[in-house]
Design an enzyme around this catalytic site. Structure first.
Site, PDB file in Angstrom:
ATOM      1  N   GLU A  85       0.834  -1.212   0.000  1.00 49.10           N
ATOM      2  CA  GLU A  85       0.000   0.000   0.000  1.00 49.10           C
ATOM      3  C   GLU A  85       0.868   1.261   0.000  1.00 49.10           C
ATOM      4  O   GLU A  85       1.120   1.859   1.048  1.00 49.10           O
ATOM      5  CB  GLU A  85      -0.948   0.040   1.205  1.00 49.10           C
ATOM      6  CG  GLU A  85      -1.898   1.238   1.159  1.00 49.10           C
ATOM      7  CD  GLU A  85      -2.778   1.369   2.389  1.00 49.10           C
ATOM      8  OE1 GLU A  85      -3.662   2.237   2.379  1.00 49.10           O
ATOM      9  OE2 GLU A  85      -2.579   0.618   3.358  1.00 49.10           O
ATOM     10  N   LYS A 135      -2.769  -2.000  -2.943  1.00 49.83           N
ATOM     11  CA  LYS A 135      -3.814  -1.117  -2.425  1.00 49.83           C
ATOM     12  C   LYS A 135      -3.399   0.311  -2.744  1.00 49.83           C
ATOM     13  O   LYS A 135      -2.387   0.803  -2.237  1.00 49.83           O
ATOM     14  CB  LYS A 135      -3.996  -1.306  -0.917  1.00 49.83           C
ATOM     15  CG  LYS A 135      -5.101  -0.428  -0.328  1.00 49.83           C
ATOM     16  CD  LYS A 135      -5.465  -0.831   1.092  1.00 49.83           C
ATOM     17  CE  LYS A 135      -6.530   0.098   1.668  1.00 49.83           C
ATOM     18  NZ  LYS A 135      -7.010  -0.330   2.993  1.00 49.83           N
TER      19      LYS A 135
END
Length: 298
Positions: A177, A214
């Site tokens: 992420e 993400k």
């Protein structure tokens, strides 16, 4: 060993990921939004007890099941906790059909070259061993990008892939992420640099290795399609990044192949003082809206 059914669900089933991974620094804000002020508790232990009660209320709600919520990301203490007398990860998978992941990062270092790398994680291997024993399928770790700085973004991607390899060695599926902040003065420029660095990292992964990504919902719809289609990517999921739920869902619906991994946008309308009927109805409405944006694209 991770149940292959879990990986198949996370990688391919229609639905979205619920991020219930607020850590110590973000917990007071999450509780305040829920209607519990800092003056309502007088210790960190009580704060985490209240947060666990909130999360328990969410994951035991009727709408929180694998028909739409295919996976959830847990805070470490939640992973180690109990719900209805059972370890949280096994309850999620066996009773709700929801795949458990765990957040592993320990927060952010000071910004350098326009980015904030993750702090060192000296106890990561021990955490990963515990996660495997508890039946967790994967992990998530967050770093942030504020400026379109080539050196900073290269460092962000390098760190994410290096720690991702450490996680994969335990048999877990890592979610990388690298969040481009929505208030970046050159968000689109940062996204171009990030996509290029992620493609390099993905191309260098060994055969058989996959990661999830993400990412912030991009300025240009479908900008991340090359990542969605990359053979080393199990799935690309979107964070809400500070957008309200309606705006986040509208933006997400224009990005094919991306599903939601929302936290605040999922929980915005939930309040401690609600009756169970009110709480369950509010969570069901949010679930339906986020699910639709994840599977029904414009």
């Amino acid at each position: 060993m991770v149940d292959t059914r879990m990986i198949a669900q996370v990688a391919g089933k229609p639905g979205f990921i619920a991020a219930l991974d607020q850590s110590g620094g973000s917990t007071p804000g999450a509780l305040k939004l829920y209607g519990i002020a800092e003056s309502d508790y007088d210790s960190e232990a009580e704060m985490f007890r209240l947060m666990h009660a909130m999360r328990t209320r969410i994951i035991t709600a009727p709408s929180f099941n694998g028909s739409k919520v295919i996976c959830t990301i847990l805070f470490e203490q939640t992973m180690d906790g109990l719900v209805n007398g059972r370890p949280v990860p096994s309850y999620l998978w066996e009773e709700r059909g929801v795949v458990p992941f765990v957040k592993v990062d320990k927060g952010l270092d000071a910004e350098r070259d326009g980015v904030s790398l993750m702090k060192p994680m000296p106890d990561l291997d021990a955490l990963l061993d515990r996660a495997v024993k508890l039946g967790v399928a994967g992990t998530k770790m967050r770093s942030t990008i504020r400026l379109a700085d080539p050196a900073g973004i290269a460092a962000i991607a390098r760190q994410q892939f290096e720690i991702g390899a450490q996680i994969a060695a335990h048999g877990l599926l890592p979610i990388l992420e690298p969040e481009v902040l929505i208030k970046s003065p050159d968000k689109a420029g940062a996204e171009h640099l990030l996509r290029n660095e992620l493609m390099k990292g993905l191309d260098a992964l060994p055969d058989g290795r996959q990661v999830m990504l993400k990412l912030t919902i991009p300025e240009q719809p479908d900008f991340y399609l090359p990542l969605v289609e990359h053979p080393r990517v199990a799935r690309v999921v979107a964070l809400s990044g500070g957008y309200g739920r309606h705006e986040a869902c509208e933006k997400l619906s224009r990005n094919h192949g991306m599903i939601a991994s929302f936290s605040r946008a999922l929980l915005d309308d939930l309040r401690h003082a609600m009756s169970d009927a009110q709480f369950n109805a509010a969570l069901a409405a949010a679930t339906d809206e986020i699910y639709a944006a994840s599977v029904e694209k414009h």
